[in-house]
Scaffold this active site. Sequence first.
Site: not given
Ligand code: UDB
Ligand code: ZN
Length: 180
Positions: A110, A153-154, A157
């Site tokens: 996250c 996930h969002e 939040h």
């Molecule tokens: C993310 N990114 O943006 F499976 F190409 C995460 C972070 C916390 C590592 C930056 C991510 O999971 N990227 C990803 C995953 C893949 C393939 C790919 C890129 N979040 C969003 C967040 O914290 N929103 O509040 C966490 C993700 C975990 C599961 C869904 C969202």
């Molecule tokens: Zn998150």
Amino acid sequence: MITMNEIIREDIASLHERSVDVSFPLSEEDKETMYKLQEFLRNSQDPETAEKYDLRSGIGIAAPQIGINKRMFAIRLPDENDEIFEFGIYNPKIISHSVEQTYLTGGEGCLSVDRVVEGHVPRYMRITLTGIDHNGNPVKFRLKGMKAIVCQHEYDHLDGIMFYDRIDKDDPFKEYGPAI
Ligand code: UDB
Ligand code: ZN
């Protein structure tokens, strides 16, 4: 623009609280918030901008993560055909979901969590998400796989729920269905 400094971390109480509905017609302030969320995702996925501002590459972000406890989030990720799938949504609702569950084999992270928390996070494989778009029009998405996971996930939040709240304490690596 939002940088990592503006992102609220897990030690702040407001991140663990339920957010309130956005009212319509949208205020300029709420439109601006959505613009900033979507801009963050674009910037963080652009290698040069991400490097310059030291941004983690985000695929989704919710308003409470920038200290605004209103029910809105944005997602941006490549789909099955490697095309970018993105939207911003206000007052989202998961109106139905599959019985089948899934999880990410590598667990979740996250933007608001600066540590690794290991374990499988149970998610529904398919969801139907409704809400309102930036024009005030109702929208409905049927989503599966990674898109469904990011939205759950969002959405969490907005209810103050963190991904690690859903990891089984006694069996963190429990399997919930076909993994992704
Ligand atoms: C993310 N990114 O943006 F499976 F190409 C995460 C972070 C916390 C590592 C930056 C991510 O999971 N990227 C990803 C995953 C893949 C393939 C790919 C890129 N979040 C969003 C967040 O914290 N929103 O509040 C966490 C993700 C975990 C599961 C869904 C969202
Ligand atoms: Zn998150």
